[in-house]
Design an enzyme around this catalytic site. Structure first.
Site, PDB file in Angstrom:
ATOM      1  N   LEU A 127       0.825  -1.206   0.000  1.00  0.00           N
ATOM      2  CA  LEU A 127       0.000   0.000   0.000  1.00  0.00           C
ATOM      3  C   LEU A 127       0.862   1.261   0.000  1.00  0.00           C
ATOM      4  CD1 LEU A 127      -2.586  -1.012   2.768  1.00  0.00           C
ATOM      5  CD2 LEU A 127      -3.123  -0.641   0.341  1.00  0.00           C
ATOM      6  N   SER A 130       3.363   2.200   2.940  1.00  0.00           N
ATOM      7  CA  SER A 130       3.693   0.961   3.649  1.00  0.00           C
ATOM      8  C   SER A 130       5.197   0.842   3.878  1.00  0.00           C
ATOM      9  CB  SER A 130       3.168  -0.256   2.875  1.00  0.00           C
ATOM     10  OG  SER A 130       3.762  -0.328   1.590  1.00  0.00           O
ATOM     11  N   SER A 200       1.721  -1.587  -7.226  1.00  0.00           N
ATOM     12  CA  SER A 200       1.315  -2.740  -8.042  1.00  0.00           C
ATOM     13  C   SER A 200       0.243  -3.579  -7.337  1.00  0.00           C
ATOM     14  CB  SER A 200       2.526  -3.590  -8.428  1.00  0.00           C
ATOM     15  OG  SER A 200       3.382  -3.871  -7.331  1.00  0.00           O
TER      16      SER A 200
END
Lengths: 296, 296
Positions: A127, A130, A200
């Site tokens: 995320l 993150s 991604s």
């Protein structure tokens, strides 16, 4: 123009039988399945795939046209025009310079020996906020201190250069990731430890990049940090905007993040105020050591 | 989804005033003009570029949407949401791990020291059958023997991978060369001596690739071999097909090759039956030595 020099494909006339054949004299990387210089055996095998009658399609890969020539334009070996004669010319060039394709190009194994490491792709997914970039940075630092060559591919660099033609439509976002995967593959082939750091979010796109690499050379690192933690960090204030509905389609808020199920490495949030990117990077280093990537 | 993590651009509301600002926390390469971590000074300078009233456009670079937020969504520093507060959080993360952007990423200079060479792009241009690939191969061999890391980008590899979505339309051919130029730039930034071998017949396309690199780092090598010689070699029999009208738009026959006027290196045909790629490659090596590319 047709820049046939880069590569030509000689294929059967019917789509079902069409199979590419590299007859270009351009160098190929070691991962390329075919040598760059014309190999008689290759041409022979293609000849056997040609239909006994009808037209042959020649595609110029770095050219512009697809041309259809009849078999009368080809000699009995399936060569275009005087290709058969020129086989010996090519060989002669090879002999005179001691450069033939299969011994000409420096291959991946040789580059790896030079670098004392193995090329691979470390694909960091997770995320927003993150900690992907921090881990990527820490990783590149540790590798450098150990005398290893790494290179970080980040969405920012690539969006400013290679992918600056891409918009933010769904298909362009997939294309963005595809291209990063393709470039990462080239870096790995060069012997470099390539660190790709992208959210991604979709498994399909990540798996497509994995499929480009030899088994084991794509190392997926999942930043398994709870959305709540990322949202609390929110270094750019963008989760807040997403919650306020100012940004639509934000990963984790109103667009899914498909968490990897079989990542090689999962870096979990330990619950502290801030995890140490260096500790996380060390986990990746241990993996690389164990798998032999840090030696030739 | 918006993957703002990769990069966001905060720009003025009017197109004419829109200027990108990297506020992503993702790592950037050393050639990137801005640091990856948010710099207060950058945000300040952007704030000064914002119109005093009206909306702000946020573009998510690896995201999907363009969002318009009013200035009331930004605090007085021009930050989105709680960005100001999180500046200190970012700094805190940096302190705790001793990783801050400007000292975080291994940069080009450090990679070059590791490799004991300087990254650059050797762009070999010339007609089909002019010997580009042979020189590229010889060059990579010589460099490897000297312990230098090089990588060959050829149209073939790239057409099979990164550029497999491209057709042979004029604009796609230009895009093919553009992408090779962008990837070559990344390799040079990684410290690698990148050898690109493409016919690249148009000056405009070659110059665009040159413009991507710092001055001096793009080394154009022109294979100055007469068309007649290339046509006599014709290793793939394609000049013959072009002469017969079976291939249209063939460089040198019915499509122009715009010979470079200011190449760093011109490799001329010596008139022998076959020139030695190794001798030609040695000319390139001498240039690299003289310009200091073979040492850190």
């Amino acid at each position: 123009m047709i820049a046939i020099g880069e590569r030509s494909a000689l294929a059967g006339g019917t789509p079902s039988s069409s199979r590419g054949l590299g007859i270009g004299s351009e160098p190929r990387s070691s991962s390329s399945p075919k040598p760059g210089f014309v190999a008689l055996s290759d041409l022979g095998s293609v000849n056997s795939r040609l239909s006994s009658k009808g037209s042959i399609r020649i595609e110029a890969m770095e050219g512009s046209r697809t041309v259809t020539v009849s078999e009368t334009d080809l000699n009995t070996n399936g060569h275009a025009g005087n290709l058969g004669k020129n086989q010996s010319l090519l060989s002669s060039i090879g002999n005179s310079t001691n450069i033939k394709w299969h011994e000409c190009s420096v291959n991946k194994v040789e580059r790896q020996k030079l670098l004392k490491q193995k090329g691979c792709v470390i694909w960091i997914t997770g995320l927003s906020a993150s900690g992907k970039s921090s881990v990527a940075c820490a990783l590149s630092q540790i590798l450098h201190r150990r005398g290893k060559l790494s290179y970080i591919l980040d969405g920012d660099n690539v969006r400013h250069g290679l992918n600056r033609d891409l918009s933010f439509k769904a298909e362009d976002r997939a294309e963005n990731i595809r291209r990063v995967g393709e470039v990462a593959k080239l870096f790995a082939d060069a012997g470099v430890i390539c660190i790709a750091s992208l959210i991604s979010p979709y498994k399909r796109d990540r798996d497509a990049c994995r499929a480009l690499l030899p088994d084991g050379d794509f190392i997926e690192v999942f930043m398994d940090v709870p959305l709540q933690v990322c949202e609390e960090r929110d270094p750019k204030g963008l989760y807040k905007l997403a919650r306020a509905g100012k940004i639509k389609g934000f990963t984790g808020i109103d667009d899914p993040y498909e968490a990897p199920l079989n990542s090689e490495i999962v870096l979990t949030h330990k619950g502290g105020d801030c995890d140490s990117p260096i500790e996380m990077a060390e986990e990746v280093i241990s993996y690389l050591e164990e798998k032999g990537f840090l030696r030739a």
